[in-house]
Design a protein around this motif. Sequence first.
Motif, PDB file in Angstrom:
ATOM      1  N   GLN A   1       0.768  -1.227   0.042  1.00  0.00           N
ATOM      2  CA  GLN A   1      -0.151  -0.181  -0.014  1.00  0.00           C
ATOM      3  C   GLN A   1       0.841   1.223  -0.053  1.00  0.00           C
ATOM      4  OE1 GLN A   1      -3.254   0.171   2.569  1.00  0.00           O
ATOM      5  NE2 GLN A   1      -3.179  -2.075   3.006  1.00  0.00           N
ATOM      6  N   ARG A   2       2.073   1.000   0.255  1.00  0.00           N
ATOM      7  CA  ARG A   2       3.265   2.101   0.656  1.00  0.00           C
ATOM      8  C   ARG A   2       2.662   3.077   1.510  1.00  0.00           C
ATOM      9  NH1 ARG A   2       3.117   0.661  -4.859  1.00  0.00           N
ATOM     10  NH2 ARG A   2       5.051   0.039  -5.855  1.00  0.00           N
ATOM     11  N   ARG A   3       2.323   2.528   2.317  1.00  0.00           N
ATOM     12  CA  ARG A   3       1.912   3.545   3.456  1.00  0.00           C
ATOM     13  C   ARG A   3       1.766   2.885   4.643  1.00  0.00           C
ATOM     14  NH1 ARG A   3      -4.629   4.814   3.230  1.00  0.00           N
ATOM     15  NH2 ARG A   3      -5.156   3.098   2.309  1.00  0.00           N
ATOM     16  N   TYR A   4       1.708   3.924   5.887  1.00  0.00           N
ATOM     17  CA  TYR A   4       1.467   3.207   7.154  1.00  0.00           C
ATOM     18  C   TYR A   4      -0.054   3.077   7.450  1.00  0.00           C
ATOM     19  CZ  TYR A   4       6.467   4.605   8.412  1.00  0.00           C
ATOM     20  OH  TYR A   4       7.842   4.552   8.416  1.00  0.00           O
ATOM     21  N   ARG A   5      -0.339   1.908   8.199  1.00  0.00           N
ATOM     22  CA  ARG A   5      -1.541   1.682   8.410  1.00  0.00           C
ATOM     23  C   ARG A   5      -1.788   1.325  10.079  1.00  0.00           C
ATOM     24  NH1 ARG A   5      -5.479   0.954   4.407  1.00  0.00           N
ATOM     25  NH2 ARG A   5      -6.798   1.640   6.345  1.00  0.00           N
ATOM     26  N   GLU A   6      -2.884   1.524  10.738  1.00  0.00           N
ATOM     27  CA  GLU A   6      -2.997   1.432  12.006  1.00  0.00           C
ATOM     28  C   GLU A   6      -2.896  -0.169  12.198  1.00  0.00           C
ATOM     29  OE1 GLU A   6      -6.854   2.524  13.501  1.00  0.00           O
ATOM     30  OE2 GLU A   6      -6.661   1.227  15.101  1.00  0.00           O
ATOM     31  N   ILE A   7      -2.242  -0.604  13.329  1.00  0.00           N
ATOM     32  CA  ILE A   7      -1.924  -1.897  13.503  1.00  0.00           C
ATOM     33  C   ILE A   7      -2.396  -2.154  15.190  1.00  0.00           C
ATOM     34  CG2 ILE A   7      -0.476  -2.900  11.773  1.00  0.00           C
ATOM     35  CD1 ILE A   7       1.550  -2.950  14.165  1.00  0.00           C
ATOM     36  N   THR A   8      -2.373  -1.103  15.884  1.00  0.00           N
ATOM     37  CA  THR A   8      -2.574  -1.056  17.196  1.00  0.00           C
ATOM     38  C   THR A   8      -3.288   0.302  17.759  1.00  0.00           C
ATOM     39  OG1 THR A   8      -0.669  -0.046  18.459  1.00  0.00           O
ATOM     40  CG2 THR A   8      -0.560  -2.383  18.046  1.00  0.00           C
ATOM     41  N   SER A   9      -3.895   0.489  18.867  1.00  0.00           N
ATOM     42  CA  SER A   9      -4.638   1.578  19.381  1.00  0.00           C
ATOM     43  C   SER A   9      -4.614   1.682  20.859  1.00  0.00           C
ATOM     44  CB  SER A   9      -5.853   1.457  18.566  1.00  0.00           C
ATOM     45  OG  SER A   9      -6.581   3.112  19.117  1.00  0.00           O
ATOM     46  N   CYS A  10      -4.183   2.687  21.355  1.00  0.00           N
ATOM     47  CA  CYS A  10      -4.531   2.691  22.855  1.00  0.00           C
ATOM     48  C   CYS A  10      -4.993   3.980  23.292  1.00  0.00           C
ATOM     49  CB  CYS A  10      -3.085   2.442  23.692  1.00  0.00           C
ATOM     50  SG  CYS A  10      -2.013   3.605  23.515  1.00  0.00           S
ATOM     51  N   SER A  11      -6.112   3.987  24.148  1.00  0.00           N
ATOM     52  CA  SER A  11      -6.793   5.243  24.629  1.00  0.00           C
ATOM     53  C   SER A  11      -6.875   5.370  26.103  1.00  0.00           C
ATOM     54  CB  SER A  11      -8.229   4.800  24.280  1.00  0.00           C
ATOM     55  OG  SER A  11      -8.248   5.034  22.876  1.00  0.00           O
ATOM     56  N   ASN A  12      -6.736   6.430  26.746  1.00  0.00           N
ATOM     57  CA  ASN A  12      -7.067   6.836  27.965  1.00  0.00           C
ATOM     58  C   ASN A  12      -8.488   7.501  28.144  1.00  0.00           C
ATOM     59  OD1 ASN A  12      -7.401   7.710  30.727  1.00  0.00           O
ATOM     60  ND2 ASN A  12      -5.744   9.483  30.515  1.00  0.00           N
ATOM     61  N   THR A  13      -9.519   6.683  28.752  1.00  0.00           N
ATOM     62  CA  THR A  13     -10.766   6.797  28.748  1.00  0.00           C
ATOM     63  C   THR A  13     -11.310   7.592  29.879  1.00  0.00           C
ATOM     64  OG1 THR A  13     -11.337   4.652  29.411  1.00  0.00           O
ATOM     65  CG2 THR A  13     -11.496   5.028  27.137  1.00  0.00           C
ATOM     66  N   THR A  14     -10.245   8.142  30.881  1.00  0.00           N
ATOM     67  CA  THR A  14     -10.152   8.727  32.032  1.00  0.00           C
ATOM     68  C   THR A  14     -11.613   8.177  32.876  1.00  0.00           C
ATOM     69  OG1 THR A  14     -11.687  10.355  31.145  1.00  0.00           O
ATOM     70  CG2 THR A  14      -9.197  10.765  31.199  1.00  0.00           C
ATOM     71  N   ASP A  15     -12.502   8.863  33.188  1.00  0.00           N
ATOM     72  CA  ASP A  15     -13.425   8.274  34.159  1.00  0.00           C
ATOM     73  C   ASP A  15     -14.872   8.112  33.246  1.00  0.00           C
ATOM     74  OD1 ASP A  15     -14.185  10.904  33.690  1.00  0.00           O
ATOM     75  OD2 ASP A  15     -14.570  11.290  35.957  1.00  0.00           O
ATOM     76  N   TYR A  16     -14.480   8.195  31.939  1.00  0.00           N
ATOM     77  CA  TYR A  16     -15.968   8.012  31.207  1.00  0.00           C
ATOM     78  C   TYR A  16     -16.696   6.611  31.286  1.00  0.00           C
ATOM     79  CZ  TYR A  16     -18.735   9.201  27.115  1.00  0.00           C
ATOM     80  OH  TYR A  16     -19.817   9.522  26.206  1.00  0.00           O
ATOM     81  N   GLN A  17     -15.911   5.559  31.104  1.00  0.00           N
ATOM     82  CA  GLN A  17     -16.343   4.382  31.212  1.00  0.00           C
ATOM     83  C   GLN A  17     -16.880   3.952  32.618  1.00  0.00           C
ATOM     84  OE1 GLN A  17     -13.705   1.763  29.088  1.00  0.00           O
ATOM     85  NE2 GLN A  17     -14.775   2.050  27.058  1.00  0.00           N
ATOM     86  N   ALA A  18     -15.946   4.415  33.406  1.00  0.00           N
ATOM     87  CA  ALA A  18     -16.199   4.189  34.980  1.00  0.00           C
ATOM     88  C   ALA A  18     -17.332   4.687  35.557  1.00  0.00           C
ATOM     89  CB  ALA A  18     -14.656   4.487  35.874  1.00  0.00           C
TER      90      ALA A  18
ATOM     91  N   ASN B   1      -7.438   1.326  27.687  1.00  0.00           N
ATOM     92  CA  ASN B   1      -7.315   0.212  26.759  1.00  0.00           C
ATOM     93  C   ASN B   1      -6.294   0.489  25.697  1.00  0.00           C
ATOM     94  OD1 ASN B   1      -8.879   0.809  24.145  1.00  0.00           O
ATOM     95  ND2 ASN B   1     -10.019   1.966  25.727  1.00  0.00           N
ATOM     96  N   GLY B   2      -5.670  -0.649  25.430  1.00  0.00           N
ATOM     97  CA  GLY B   2      -4.858  -0.755  24.077  1.00  0.00           C
ATOM     98  C   GLY B   2      -4.610  -2.196  23.492  1.00  0.00           C
ATOM     99  N   THR B   3      -4.287  -2.093  22.255  1.00  0.00           N
ATOM    100  CA  THR B   3      -4.230  -3.371  21.561  1.00  0.00           C
ATOM    101  C   THR B   3      -2.989  -3.975  21.782  1.00  0.00           C
ATOM    102  OG1 THR B   3      -5.202  -2.239  19.651  1.00  0.00           O
ATOM    103  CG2 THR B   3      -4.120  -4.430  19.113  1.00  0.00           C
ATOM    104  N   GLY B   4      -2.953  -5.358  22.113  1.00  0.00           N
ATOM    105  CA  GLY B   4      -1.633  -6.150  22.004  1.00  0.00           C
ATOM    106  C   GLY B   4      -1.190  -6.509  20.647  1.00  0.00           C
ATOM    107  N   ALA B   5      -2.063  -6.993  20.189  1.00  0.00           N
ATOM    108  CA  ALA B   5      -1.879  -7.441  18.705  1.00  0.00           C
ATOM    109  C   ALA B   5      -3.283  -7.910  17.777  1.00  0.00           C
ATOM    110  CB  ALA B   5      -1.033  -8.680  18.500  1.00  0.00           C
ATOM    111  N   THR B   6      -3.257  -7.673  16.451  1.00  0.00           N
ATOM    112  CA  THR B   6      -4.300  -8.104  15.776  1.00  0.00           C
ATOM    113  C   THR B   6      -3.607  -8.734  14.775  1.00  0.00           C
ATOM    114  OG1 THR B   6      -4.767  -6.401  14.534  1.00  0.00           O
ATOM    115  CG2 THR B   6      -5.757  -6.231  16.333  1.00  0.00           C
ATOM    116  N   ALA B   7      -4.518  -9.474  13.918  1.00  0.00           N
ATOM    117  CA  ALA B   7      -3.776 -10.072  12.743  1.00  0.00           C
ATOM    118  C   ALA B   7      -3.365  -9.258  11.627  1.00  0.00           C
ATOM    119  CB  ALA B   7      -4.901 -10.750  11.787  1.00  0.00           C
ATOM    120  N   ARG B   8      -3.695  -7.843  12.042  1.00  0.00           N
ATOM    121  CA  ARG B   8      -2.918  -6.830  10.991  1.00  0.00           C
ATOM    122  C   ARG B   8      -1.559  -6.809  11.024  1.00  0.00           C
ATOM    123  NH1 ARG B   8      -6.594  -1.237  10.679  1.00  0.00           N
ATOM    124  NH2 ARG B   8      -8.458  -2.266   9.698  1.00  0.00           N
ATOM    125  N   ALA B   9      -1.103  -7.195  12.197  1.00  0.00           N
ATOM    126  CA  ALA B   9       0.463  -7.065  12.544  1.00  0.00           C
ATOM    127  C   ALA B   9       1.040  -8.381  11.742  1.00  0.00           C
ATOM    128  CB  ALA B   9       0.935  -7.411  14.006  1.00  0.00           C
TER     129      ALA B   9
END
Length: 419
Positions: A334-351, A371-379
């Motif tokens: 694809q000649r580009r960078y694509r998302e393979i992981t994602s990590c979010s700080n949801t602070t107290d929103y979900q809590a 939350n944060g991705t360890g790995a998906t098949a995209r890796a």
Amino acid sequence: MIDLKAARQEPDRYRAALARRGAGADLDALLAADARWREHTERAESLRAQQKRSSKGKPGPDELAELRGLAAELTAAAEDQAQAAAERDELLARIPNLPDPSAADGMDEADAELVRTWGEPPAFDFEPRDHLDLGSPTGWVDMARGARLSGSRFAYRMGDVALAEMALYRFVLDRLAGKGFLPVLPPILVGERAMYGTGFLPTEESNLYRLEKDDLYLTGTSEVALAGIHMDERLEEEQLPARYVAFTTNFRREAGAAGKDTKGMFRVHQFDKVEMYVYCRPEESAGFHEQLLAHEEELVQALGLPYRVMNIAVGDLGAPAAKKYDIEAWFPAQRRYREITSCSNTTDYQARRLNVRFRRGGKLDFVHTLNGTGATARALLSIMENFQDEHGTVTVPEVLRQYGAPATLGTRPPAAGQS
RNA sequence: GGUGGAGUCGCCUAGUGGCCGAGGGCGCACGCCUCGAAAGCGUGUGAGGGGGCAACCCCUCCGUGGGUUCAAAUCCCACCUCCACCGCCA
């Protein structure tokens, strides 16, 4: 959800913060609905207090008539109150989290801020193939059969690719367990409450698979089940931080993604993932966010994938996130960078939505969650594309071999039922 | 899936329409006593929401949601969970 009481006290601060992600007007609508609710509440409560005072014993005939009238008035007032509360709650459920001041400005994907780059995209003296071109000839990645079975965006992975993918998950799970994350195999069919609590409902409804007969949803990420572990619980401060890592299969309808990433298994309705989840004290969440990112980078580096880290723009964040980092790996075809992981700080929103609190110094406070991705098949797809040779053979990263991955992909087809 | 039993303030428990909009015990906290501790004695002891500068006042919560009633932990209906047994399946 946001802290309504705080928003009431500091409307300007909340409006300014939410306006960064385009939700300033929504806040004003919420505050107006809240004011209506308080009016109705005061009326209903004073009537109820009156009823309580006058119904201490057996009433006489005159009193009874009066009490009946009072009861009717109260019923009407209570209905108004309930309706006002429902209107307020509906608006509240749709207000996204307050963005972190350090989250990137902007409204979409293109506004993400580059944090850093690691590794060098490989230089090929041939035209690199994508994962489907690499996987199809041997039948390891079979989208055609997947489509025949289940429709578009479903993949069969077989033989060495199946082994390599399993090894990837096992490797990541092992590394994260070693860092103090408790391995979990959670339910992936969940009730509505968990979907609301994690913030996927009501805003992501169109992306969820729902089993109408049983009133259950298929989760799009193990975040949902991991966030649900401590739903309605009061934790002791010593229990924090509580860190979990889950392996699950995930389901996404990909509504609105028609025509996007249609080739191969880059974007499919069903995929597997290892996911991290953290419950911590409020003052620790920013630090844990950096730590989750560091874990993710360490894993991607161990696999040897070239990548960059992006600070996602506030307008592109999911409702629960205050800040999000994506790791994008290089995809040569694809000649580009694509998302393979994602990590979010949801602070107290979900809590807040899930009612997860902890006790500190005799006081209860909401925890922060991340939350944060360890790995998906995209890796694995990135591995296939980056480590291929001109013959279409892929060298599998060393670290995966001890977890059952073959040293190379592409040298042998699946054994059974070849076509 | 069927039948029966259970679900009360951290834990145990009282409680069959107004005196329980929740009593007692345990635990916990503080105080008294003690050289110190234990025991004993005393006081306190949840969550959510609204109002008030505040002291404080008010409302809600007895698994969940409905209903009956002037009034529900208590009566009725549905659901959920747990336990026991039965059936079916892995």
